[in-house]
Write a protein that holds these residues in place. Sequence first.
Motif, PDB file in Angstrom:
ATOM      1  N   UNK A   1       0.860  -1.177   0.000  1.00  0.00           N
ATOM      2  CA  UNK A   1       0.000   0.000   0.000  1.00  0.00           C
ATOM      3  C   UNK A   1       0.897   1.228   0.000  1.00  0.00           C
ATOM      4  N   UNK A   2       0.730   2.078  -0.979  1.00  0.00           N
ATOM      5  CA  UNK A   2       1.434   3.354  -1.015  1.00  0.00           C
ATOM      6  C   UNK A   2       0.441   4.435  -0.639  1.00  0.00           C
ATOM      7  N   UNK A   3       0.637   5.025   0.518  1.00  0.00           N
ATOM      8  CA  UNK A   3      -0.269   6.055   1.021  1.00  0.00           C
ATOM      9  C   UNK A   3       0.039   7.356   0.298  1.00  0.00           C
ATOM     10  N   UNK A   4      -0.999   7.987  -0.222  1.00  0.00           N
ATOM     11  CA  UNK A   4      -0.804   9.145  -1.098  1.00  0.00           C
ATOM     12  C   UNK A   4      -0.424  10.427  -0.349  1.00  0.00           C
ATOM     13  N   UNK A   5      -0.874  10.617   0.858  1.00  0.00           N
ATOM     14  CA  UNK A   5      -0.598  11.867   1.583  1.00  0.00           C
ATOM     15  C   UNK A   5       0.635  11.722   2.466  1.00  0.00           C
ATOM     16  N   UNK A   6       1.739  11.322   1.859  1.00  0.00           N
ATOM     17  CA  UNK A   6       2.987  11.201   2.607  1.00  0.00           C
ATOM     18  C   UNK A   6       4.116  11.822   1.790  1.00  0.00           C
TER      19      UNK A   6
END
Length: 106
Positions: free
Chosen positions: A11-16
């Motif tokens: 999972x690549x979290x977008x708000x990082x």
Amino acid sequence: MDTYTHQMEMLLVMNCQFCSRNWVKRTETEADKKFNSKEKLIDACWNGLVPEMLPECFYPINKSLRLLEINESNAFIDLWFCDRLGKCEDEFSVNPYLFMEVQHYN
């Protein structure tokens, strides 16, 4: 005959900070400049840059894995890697939209 399938999910979290980098193609056209950062990251993933971006996740046993599927959400991008086509078990997924659907079966 080997019946095991090696799978890996990220999972690549977008708000990082990691996902907020500028992703630019080496031969970027004028049409490529119209994409947002999320679309550019997805394109980079499809072009095989995930092992270069996250080499610690691809130790020798995972070198043969290839990207099979990308599921996107507002908050994250779900990457499925597998060494061959096979059925992915949703209850073992790290994607909350997948494992929450099958949680009520328990």
